[in-house]
Design a protein around this motif. Structure first.
Motif, PDB file in Angstrom:
ATOM      1  N   VAL A 197       1.599  74.376  49.930  1.00 18.00           N
ATOM      2  CA  VAL A 197       1.472  75.764  50.401  1.00 18.00           C
ATOM      3  C   VAL A 197       2.816  76.390  50.762  1.00 18.00           C
ATOM      4  O   VAL A 197       2.881  77.580  51.068  1.00 18.00           O
ATOM      5  N   GLU A 198       3.899  75.624  50.717  1.00 20.33           N
ATOM      6  CA  GLU A 198       5.201  76.130  51.147  1.00 20.33           C
ATOM      7  C   GLU A 198       5.964  76.795  50.010  1.00 20.33           C
ATOM      8  O   GLU A 198       5.760  76.478  48.832  1.00 20.33           O
ATOM      9  N   ASP A 199       6.860  77.688  50.386  1.00 21.89           N
ATOM     10  CA  ASP A 199       7.783  78.281  49.434  1.00 21.89           C
ATOM     11  C   ASP A 199       8.937  77.300  49.237  1.00 21.89           C
ATOM     12  O   ASP A 199       9.830  77.199  50.078  1.00 21.89           O
ATOM     13  N   ALA A 200       8.898  76.578  48.141  1.00 17.72           N
ATOM     14  CA  ALA A 200       9.916  75.561  47.864  1.00 17.72           C
ATOM     15  C   ALA A 200      10.829  76.006  46.738  1.00 17.72           C
ATOM     16  O   ALA A 200      11.395  75.183  46.017  1.00 17.72           O
ATOM     17  N   SER A 201      11.001  77.320  46.586  1.00 19.32           N
ATOM     18  CA  SER A 201      11.771  77.846  45.455  1.00 19.32           C
ATOM     19  C   SER A 201      13.214  77.362  45.463  1.00 19.32           C
ATOM     20  O   SER A 201      13.775  77.059  44.397  1.00 19.32           O
ATOM     21  N   TYR A 202      13.826  77.269  46.665  1.00 18.97           N
ATOM     22  CA  TYR A 202      15.220  76.816  46.698  1.00 18.97           C
ATOM     23  C   TYR A 202      15.331  75.372  46.227  1.00 18.97           C
ATOM     24  O   TYR A 202      16.170  75.049  45.374  1.00 18.97           O
ATOM     25  N   VAL A 203      14.478  74.514  46.744  1.00 14.63           N
ATOM     26  CA  VAL A 203      14.548  73.096  46.372  1.00 14.63           C
ATOM     27  C   VAL A 203      14.239  72.922  44.890  1.00 14.63           C
ATOM     28  O   VAL A 203      14.888  72.136  44.186  1.00 14.63           O
ATOM     29  N   ARG A 204      13.267  73.661  44.391  1.00 14.78           N
ATOM     30  CA  ARG A 204      12.909  73.536  42.985  1.00 14.78           C
ATOM     31  C   ARG A 204      13.990  74.083  42.061  1.00 14.78           C
ATOM     32  O   ARG A 204      14.031  73.741  40.877  1.00 14.78           O
ATOM     33  N   SER A 205      14.882  74.909  42.614  1.00 17.44           N
ATOM     34  CA  SER A 205      15.981  75.433  41.792  1.00 17.44           C
ATOM     35  C   SER A 205      17.085  74.403  41.587  1.00 17.44           C
ATOM     36  O   SER A 205      17.971  74.605  40.747  1.00 17.44           O
ATOM     37  N   LEU A 206      17.049  73.307  42.329  1.00 13.31           N
ATOM     38  CA  LEU A 206      18.076  72.265  42.236  1.00 13.31           C
ATOM     39  C   LEU A 206      17.648  71.264  41.176  1.00 13.31           C
ATOM     40  O   LEU A 206      16.751  70.442  41.391  1.00 13.31           O
ATOM     41  N   ARG A 207      18.278  71.298  40.038  1.00 16.10           N
ATOM     42  CA  ARG A 207      17.831  70.515  38.880  1.00 16.10           C
ATOM     43  C   ARG A 207      17.925  69.007  39.096  1.00 16.10           C
ATOM     44  O   ARG A 207      17.203  68.238  38.453  1.00 16.10           O
ATOM     45  N   ASP A 208      18.835  68.586  39.975  1.00 15.11           N
ATOM     46  CA  ASP A 208      19.006  67.145  40.174  1.00 15.11           C
ATOM     47  C   ASP A 208      18.160  66.606  41.322  1.00 15.11           C
ATOM     48  O   ASP A 208      18.338  65.455  41.734  1.00 15.11           O
ATOM     49  N   VAL A 209      17.250  67.406  41.862  1.00 11.45           N
ATOM     50  CA  VAL A 209      16.377  66.967  42.958  1.00 11.45           C
ATOM     51  C   VAL A 209      14.957  66.798  42.438  1.00 11.45           C
ATOM     52  O   VAL A 209      14.402  67.703  41.799  1.00 11.45           O
ATOM     53  N   GLU A 210      14.372  65.636  42.734  1.00 12.96           N
ATOM     54  CA  GLU A 210      12.984  65.379  42.361  1.00 12.96           C
ATOM     55  C   GLU A 210      12.071  65.954  43.444  1.00 12.96           C
ATOM     56  O   GLU A 210      12.166  65.552  44.603  1.00 12.96           O
ATOM     57  N   VAL A 211      11.208  66.862  43.083  1.00 15.11           N
ATOM     58  CA  VAL A 211      10.292  67.480  44.038  1.00 15.11           C
ATOM     59  C   VAL A 211       8.924  66.837  43.914  1.00 15.11           C
ATOM     60  O   VAL A 211       8.365  66.748  42.812  1.00 15.11           O
ATOM     61  N   VAL A 212       8.402  66.360  45.040  1.00  9.46           N
ATOM     62  CA  VAL A 212       7.049  65.811  45.073  1.00  9.46           C
ATOM     63  C   VAL A 212       6.258  66.573  46.127  1.00  9.46           C
ATOM     64  O   VAL A 212       6.816  67.054  47.112  1.00  9.46           O
TER      65      VAL A 212
END
Length: 345
Positions: free
Chosen positions: A34-49
């Motif tokens: 439910v969170e706005d994770a746009s900044y984290v998802r913009s980081l190509r070298d970070v795995e988002v779970v």
């Protein structure tokens, strides 16, 4: 090293990820759906779970294959339902530690808060200061979470280190710093009391630095707690007027008695509670907010400096300048967006 950051979509979580990436760590970021994770998802070298501290199965997936866990996830703020705070800050914390140990995680760094010391302080406060719960669920559950961790360290050898950040500020903080800057910019803000009280401000990257050092330190720090605050003794007036200087607006001159504001906060809390509004937006004044700005809160960081090698790098002038620069750029971006929308309409 592969690391997990919980609460990664938040203010501190995002800056911690920045610094972990800068030093070459392989970062996995856990965010709630439910969170706005746009900044984290913009980081190509970070795995988002996607996961949640209240969902143990998601935690099991998140901790697989990582050597270090930085727990920034929490229910914050002084207003809300006690059971929600407890589910996240206590029960969820227990779940995270348990699944991390089962997965072979080597170190867990937990972000607690200076709220565990209470808010009515006078002398220089060290980590040996006793817990004092204020009358809000955040304070109570942060203390309960620390007590839980102490038992897990003692009984199960949990590899946990606790950090207790002060009043964090800096860029990308829409929840607190951005609002304070807007109030100062408006010219209608005021000092709570004389303005001479010490406020425990600390720049966000300094907190992230302290967390990383807590993860890197030897096993002798396991089970220990460390206050992370700024190096300077900064008064409320100095902090807010530094913001004013960075904005190029007049200093704050109006002083409202602290006792009157504290009474107003307490009255508002009781009225909201009597009206059954615990799960609604908080009242305009809370005792937590009034004390954070207007109370005397001097903290020692000597233990963190001595045992972790923690060294704050941002004085208040530099930190505020960075934060205000972000605020002005974000404001300009919003104005530009609004103007484009008006033209299109």
């Amino acid at each position: 090293m592969k690391v997990l950051v919980t609460g990664a979509a938040g203010f501190l979580g995002g800056h911690l990820i920045d610094m972990l990436r800068e030093r070459g760590d392989e970062v996995r970021a856990m965010v709630r759906p439910v969170e706005d994770a746009s900044y984290v998802r913009s980081l190509r070298d970070v795995e988002v779970v996607y996961g949640d501290l209240t969902d143990e199965e998601s935690l099991k997936r998140a901790v697989q294959g990582v050597q270090r866990v930085y727990n920034v996830g929490a229910k914050t703020g002084p207003w809300g339902l006690e059971e929600v705070y407890r589910a996240i800050n206590v029960q969820g914390l227990a779940s995270l530690v348990n699944v991390s140990m089962e997965a072979g995680v080597e170190r867990i760094v937990h972000a607690s808060s200076i709220t565990v010391y209470g808010h009515h302080l006078h002398d220089l406060v060290t980590e040996d200061h006793p817990f004092h719960a204020e009358d809000n669920p955040y304070s109570r559950t942060k203390i309960a979470g620390e007590k839980l961790l102490a038992n897990l360290v003692k009984d199960r050898g949990a590899p946990v280190v606790i950090v207790r950040p002060g009043w964090i500020y800096g860029p990308r903080d829409n929840a607190s710093f951005g609002k304070y800057v807007a109030r100062v910019e408006s010219g209608k803000f005021f000092l709570m009391g004389s303005g001479k009280n010490i406020v425990p401000v600390v720049y966000v990257r300094d907190v992230a630095q302290g967390m990383i050092k807590a993860g890197d330190a030897g096993n002798e720090v396991i089970g220990r707690a460390y206050t992370l605050a700024g190096e300077q003794r900064v008064t409320q007036a100095e902090y807010l007027n530094t913001i004013a200087d960075a904005l190029g607006v007049p200093h704050l001159k109006l002083q409202v008695p602290f006792s009157a504001l504290y009474l107003a906060g307490r009255t508002a809390e009781l009225v909201w509670q009597a009206a059954g509004r615990r799960n609604a937006a908080p009242p305009p004044f809370t005792t937590y907010g009034v004390t954070l700005q207007g109370g005397e809160q001097p903290f020692s960081i000597e233990r963190a400096k001595r045992e972790l090698g923690y060294t704050p790098e941002y004085d208040v002038e530099r930190g505020v300048a960075e934060g205000v620069r972000w605020y002005l750029e974000a404001k300009k971006g919003k104005q530009g967006s609004s103007e484009r929308e008006a033209v299109q309409a």
